[in-house]
Design a protein around this motif. Sequence first.
Motif, short mmCIF file in Angstrom:
data_model
loop_
_atom_site.label_atom_id
_atom_site.label_comp_id
_atom_site.label_asym_id
_atom_site.label_seq_id
_atom_site.Cartn_x
_atom_site.Cartn_y
_atom_site.Cartn_z
N VAL A 35 0.85 -1.20 0.00
CA VAL A 35 0.00 0.00 0.00
C VAL A 35 0.88 1.24 0.00
N ASN A 36 1.84 1.29 0.91
CA ASN A 36 2.75 2.44 0.98
C ASN A 36 3.57 2.59 -0.29
N ASP A 37 4.07 1.48 -0.80
CA ASP A 37 4.92 1.54 -2.00
C ASP A 37 4.12 1.96 -3.24
N THR A 38 2.88 1.52 -3.33
CA THR A 38 2.06 1.80 -4.51
C THR A 38 1.40 3.17 -4.46
N TYR A 39 0.87 3.53 -3.29
CA TYR A 39 0.03 4.74 -3.18
C TYR A 39 0.67 5.86 -2.36
N GLY A 40 1.72 5.56 -1.63
CA GLY A 40 2.39 6.57 -0.81
C GLY A 40 1.96 6.48 0.65
N HIS A 41 2.73 7.14 1.48
CA HIS A 41 2.51 7.06 2.93
C HIS A 41 1.24 7.80 3.37
N GLY A 42 0.81 8.79 2.62
CA GLY A 42 -0.45 9.48 2.95
C GLY A 42 -1.62 8.54 2.89
N VAL A 43 -1.69 7.74 1.83
CA VAL A 43 -2.75 6.74 1.71
C VAL A 43 -2.56 5.68 2.79
N ALA A 95 -14.60 -7.46 10.41
CA ALA A 95 -14.88 -6.02 10.29
C ALA A 95 -13.92 -5.35 9.31
N VAL A 96 -12.66 -5.77 9.33
CA VAL A 96 -11.68 -5.19 8.40
C VAL A 96 -11.98 -5.64 6.97
N ASN A 97 -12.38 -6.90 6.81
CA ASN A 97 -12.64 -7.46 5.48
C ASN A 97 -13.98 -7.05 4.89
N LYS A 98 -14.91 -6.68 5.73
CA LYS A 98 -16.30 -6.49 5.32
C LYS A 98 -16.45 -5.54 4.13
N ASP A 99 -15.86 -4.39 4.23
CA ASP A 99 -15.98 -3.39 3.17
C ASP A 99 -14.60 -2.96 2.71
N ARG A 100 -14.52 -2.59 1.46
CA ARG A 100 -13.27 -2.06 0.95
C ARG A 100 -13.01 -0.70 1.58
N ILE A 101 -11.75 -0.34 1.62
CA ILE A 101 -11.37 0.96 2.16
C ILE A 101 -11.31 1.94 1.01
N VAL A 102 -12.10 2.99 1.13
CA VAL A 102 -12.18 4.00 0.07
C VAL A 102 -11.36 5.22 0.50
N ILE A 103 -10.34 5.50 -0.27
CA ILE A 103 -9.52 6.68 -0.02
C ILE A 103 -10.07 7.84 -0.84
N ASP A 104 -10.28 7.60 -2.11
CA ASP A 104 -10.97 8.52 -3.01
C ASP A 104 -11.51 7.69 -4.16
N LYS A 105 -12.09 8.33 -5.16
CA LYS A 105 -12.72 7.56 -6.24
C LYS A 105 -11.72 6.73 -7.04
N ASN A 106 -10.44 7.06 -6.95
CA ASN A 106 -9.41 6.32 -7.69
C ASN A 106 -8.68 5.28 -6.83
N VAL A 107 -8.86 5.36 -5.54
CA VAL A 107 -8.14 4.43 -4.65
C VAL A 107 -9.15 3.74 -3.74
N ILE A 108 -9.48 2.52 -4.10
CA ILE A 108 -10.38 1.68 -3.31
C ILE A 108 -9.64 0.37 -3.07
N LEU A 109 -9.40 0.05 -1.80
CA LEU A 109 -8.53 -1.06 -1.45
C LEU A 109 -9.26 -2.15 -0.67
N THR A 110 -8.87 -3.39 -0.96
CA THR A 110 -9.31 -4.51 -0.15
C THR A 110 -8.17 -4.80 0.82
N ILE A 111 -8.45 -4.68 2.09
CA ILE A 111 -7.44 -4.85 3.13
C ILE A 111 -7.82 -6.05 3.99
N THR A 112 -6.82 -6.85 4.34
CA THR A 112 -7.04 -7.94 5.28
C THR A 112 -6.08 -7.76 6.45
#
Length: 184
Positions: A35-43, A95-112
């Motif tokens: 996540v950090n490598d692809t989207y940066g530390h802010g994400v 709870a973490v898996n239930k919904d994707r994490i939406v950062i903005d319309k271009n960054v929607i992540l599935t986190i486990t």
Amino acid sequence: MDVFDQRLPQELSRNDRALTAISCLFLDIDHFKQVNDTYGHGVGDDVLCQVAQRIQTGLRTHDILARYGGEEFAVLLPDTSNDEAMMVAQRIIDAVNKDRIVIDKNVILTITISAGVSTLMTDDTMIDDTRSDSLNDIKSLGMKLLSTADEALYDAKKQGRNRAINAGLLALIDSVECSQKFQC
């Protein structure tokens, strides 16, 4: 971490006096470096905040959640048996898996997330002169509780991530004998 470090010996002492179990969860976001490598530390920071909120939803008000470092979290569960702690860990994973994490319309992540669980049971047969209530013994027990949950977390990672592994019960009598004989 400061609050966690303060509360751990307090909760261990309280649970010891009350003759109840205390459990620890060690949690780690799977593949967080990507996540950090692809989207940066802010994400990455946004992901950490959202995951922490999801973890918190699975906890009671008196449970203690702390970021332990990087993408790791530690949770202290006072008055919680090993079976109950496993249920809490699974609830958090869901709870973490239930919904994707939406950062903005271009960054929607599935986190486990992966979890390790350990529990310290006090033994009511220990109420005698062999019980040690020194601060060093309590800190040693706290470190053993944390390190055992951490080892179980690594097993969860090795077994494919996105799961909870149970390290089982630590008996107070074993830990106190260890610290008295070997200064563990």
